[in-house]
Design a protein around this motif. Sequence first.
Motif, mmCIF file in Angstrom:
data_model
loop_
_atom_site.group_PDB
_atom_site.id
_atom_site.type_symbol
_atom_site.label_atom_id
_atom_site.label_comp_id
_atom_site.label_asym_id
_atom_site.label_seq_id
_atom_site.Cartn_x
_atom_site.Cartn_y
_atom_site.Cartn_z
ATOM 1 N N SER A 153 0.473 16.957 -38.389
ATOM 2 C CA SER A 153 -0.633 16.326 -37.288
ATOM 3 C C SER A 153 -0.782 14.879 -37.004
ATOM 4 C CB SER A 153 -1.846 17.324 -37.411
ATOM 5 O OG SER A 153 -1.690 18.568 -37.638
ATOM 6 N N THR A 154 -0.999 14.097 -37.977
ATOM 7 C CA THR A 154 -1.322 12.730 -37.510
ATOM 8 C C THR A 154 -0.172 12.197 -37.110
ATOM 9 O OG1 THR A 154 -0.734 12.413 -39.911
ATOM 10 C CG2 THR A 154 -3.137 12.448 -39.382
ATOM 11 N N ALA A 155 1.157 12.424 -37.333
ATOM 12 C CA ALA A 155 2.303 11.623 -36.871
ATOM 13 C C ALA A 155 2.315 12.096 -35.367
ATOM 14 C CB ALA A 155 3.451 12.362 -37.520
ATOM 15 N N TYR A 156 1.854 13.152 -34.882
ATOM 16 C CA TYR A 156 2.013 13.319 -33.456
ATOM 17 C C TYR A 156 0.900 12.166 -32.813
ATOM 18 C CZ TYR A 156 4.545 17.584 -34.028
ATOM 19 O OH TYR A 156 5.607 18.508 -34.432
ATOM 20 N N LEU A 157 0.011 11.752 -33.587
ATOM 21 C CA LEU A 157 -0.785 10.691 -32.898
ATOM 22 C C LEU A 157 0.001 9.415 -32.692
ATOM 23 C CD1 LEU A 157 -4.401 11.224 -34.816
ATOM 24 C CD2 LEU A 157 -3.626 11.779 -32.545
ATOM 25 N N GLY A 158 0.960 9.107 -33.671
ATOM 26 C CA GLY A 158 1.925 8.245 -33.446
ATOM 27 C C GLY A 158 2.780 8.211 -32.267
ATOM 28 N N LEU A 159 2.928 9.603 -31.797
ATOM 29 C CA LEU A 159 3.842 9.690 -30.687
ATOM 30 C C LEU A 159 3.075 9.485 -29.504
ATOM 31 C CD1 LEU A 159 5.955 13.056 -31.832
ATOM 32 C CD2 LEU A 159 6.784 10.450 -31.391
ATOM 33 N N VAL A 160 1.795 9.762 -29.403
ATOM 34 C CA VAL A 160 1.006 9.557 -28.356
ATOM 35 C C VAL A 160 0.759 7.942 -28.367
ATOM 36 C CG1 VAL A 160 -1.520 9.548 -27.534
ATOM 37 C CG2 VAL A 160 -0.605 11.655 -28.686
ATOM 38 N N ALA A 161 0.711 7.424 -29.378
ATOM 39 C CA ALA A 161 0.607 5.729 -29.045
ATOM 40 C C ALA A 161 2.040 5.297 -28.427
ATOM 41 C CB ALA A 161 0.469 5.142 -30.531
ATOM 42 N N LEU A 162 3.060 5.730 -29.154
ATOM 43 C CA LEU A 162 4.501 5.384 -28.442
ATOM 44 C C LEU A 162 4.459 5.636 -27.158
ATOM 45 C CD1 LEU A 162 7.432 4.569 -28.995
ATOM 46 C CD2 LEU A 162 7.938 6.806 -29.443
ATOM 47 N N GLY A 163 4.081 6.925 -26.582
ATOM 48 C CA GLY A 163 4.072 7.391 -25.203
ATOM 49 C C GLY A 163 3.206 6.325 -24.411
ATOM 50 N N LEU A 164 2.165 5.885 -24.982
ATOM 51 C CA LEU A 164 1.296 4.953 -24.031
ATOM 52 C C LEU A 164 1.852 3.533 -24.103
ATOM 53 C CD1 LEU A 164 -2.352 5.720 -25.578
ATOM 54 C CD2 LEU A 164 -1.510 6.150 -23.219
ATOM 55 N N ALA A 165 2.425 3.030 -25.156
ATOM 56 C CA ALA A 165 3.389 1.736 -25.069
ATOM 57 C C ALA A 165 4.330 1.872 -24.059
ATOM 58 C CB ALA A 165 3.827 1.395 -26.557
ATOM 59 N N LEU A 166 5.143 2.765 -23.998
ATOM 60 C CA LEU A 166 6.192 3.181 -23.005
ATOM 61 C C LEU A 166 5.792 2.972 -21.761
ATOM 62 C CD1 LEU A 166 8.708 5.771 -24.895
ATOM 63 C CD2 LEU A 166 8.953 3.356 -24.465
ATOM 64 N N VAL A 167 4.561 3.859 -21.440
ATOM 65 C CA VAL A 167 3.980 3.652 -20.222
ATOM 66 C C VAL A 167 3.451 2.334 -19.708
ATOM 67 C CG1 VAL A 167 2.069 4.467 -18.972
ATOM 68 C CG2 VAL A 167 3.322 6.088 -20.145
ATOM 69 N N ALA A 168 2.854 1.547 -20.648
ATOM 70 C CA ALA A 168 2.458 0.294 -20.402
ATOM 71 C C ALA A 168 3.680 -0.566 -20.320
ATOM 72 C CB ALA A 168 1.582 -0.282 -21.478
ATOM 73 N N GLY A 169 4.820 -0.462 -20.912
ATOM 74 C CA GLY A 169 6.044 -1.439 -20.783
ATOM 75 C C GLY A 169 6.518 -0.923 -19.516
ATOM 76 N N GLY A 170 6.737 0.215 -18.979
ATOM 77 C CA GLY A 170 7.387 0.572 -17.957
ATOM 78 C C GLY A 170 6.379 0.134 -16.732
ATOM 79 N N VAL A 171 5.111 0.147 -16.746
ATOM 80 C CA VAL A 171 4.429 -0.302 -15.537
ATOM 81 C C VAL A 171 4.631 -1.776 -15.634
ATOM 82 C CG1 VAL A 171 1.999 -0.675 -14.938
ATOM 83 C CG2 VAL A 171 2.613 1.305 -15.523
ATOM 84 N N LYS A 172 4.518 -2.739 -16.714
ATOM 85 C CA LYS A 172 4.737 -4.189 -16.592
ATOM 86 C C LYS A 172 6.134 -4.375 -15.952
ATOM 87 C CE LYS A 172 4.501 -7.827 -19.767
ATOM 88 N NZ LYS A 172 4.382 -8.471 -20.952
ATOM 89 N N THR A 173 6.890 -3.842 -16.545
ATOM 90 C CA THR A 173 8.472 -4.203 -15.800
ATOM 91 C C THR A 173 8.345 -3.750 -14.455
ATOM 92 O OG1 THR A 173 9.504 -3.239 -18.012
ATOM 93 C CG2 THR A 173 10.872 -3.358 -15.936
ATOM 94 N N ARG A 174 8.016 -2.672 -14.090
ATOM 95 C CA ARG A 174 7.911 -2.453 -12.782
ATOM 96 C C ARG A 174 7.174 -3.402 -11.518
ATOM 97 N NH1 ARG A 174 4.354 1.100 -10.207
ATOM 98 N NH2 ARG A 174 4.043 1.973 -12.411
ATOM 99 N N LYS A 175 5.879 -3.699 -12.332
ATOM 100 C CA LYS A 175 5.192 -4.777 -11.387
ATOM 101 C C LYS A 175 5.906 -6.205 -11.491
ATOM 102 C CE LYS A 175 1.716 -1.838 -10.912
ATOM 103 N NZ LYS A 175 1.088 -1.626 -9.835
#
Length: 75
Positions: A45-67
């Motif tokens: 279960s706790t490893a899935y929290l790492g995937l949530v963090a990875l997803g948030l990092a990808l979203v932030a990186g994508g928004v930064k790249t797009r902007k």
Amino acid sequence: MRTTIGYTVESIGYVIGAQGVVSFASQTFFGTEWGWLHKVVDLPSTAYLGLVALGLALVAGGVKTRKAAERRQTA
């Protein structure tokens, strides 16, 4: 091109983050397996929290790249 890459990375981040949230919640609170991620990998279960963090990092990186690409086009 950078705008397209930003949208793609952001979209992948949303999918990974959502699957992490769903998988964590289903294992922690209900003792079952939801989503499709558990069919690919078997994580605690706790490893899935790492995937949530990875997803948030990808979203932030994508928004930064797009902007950044949009700022370059308007300048």
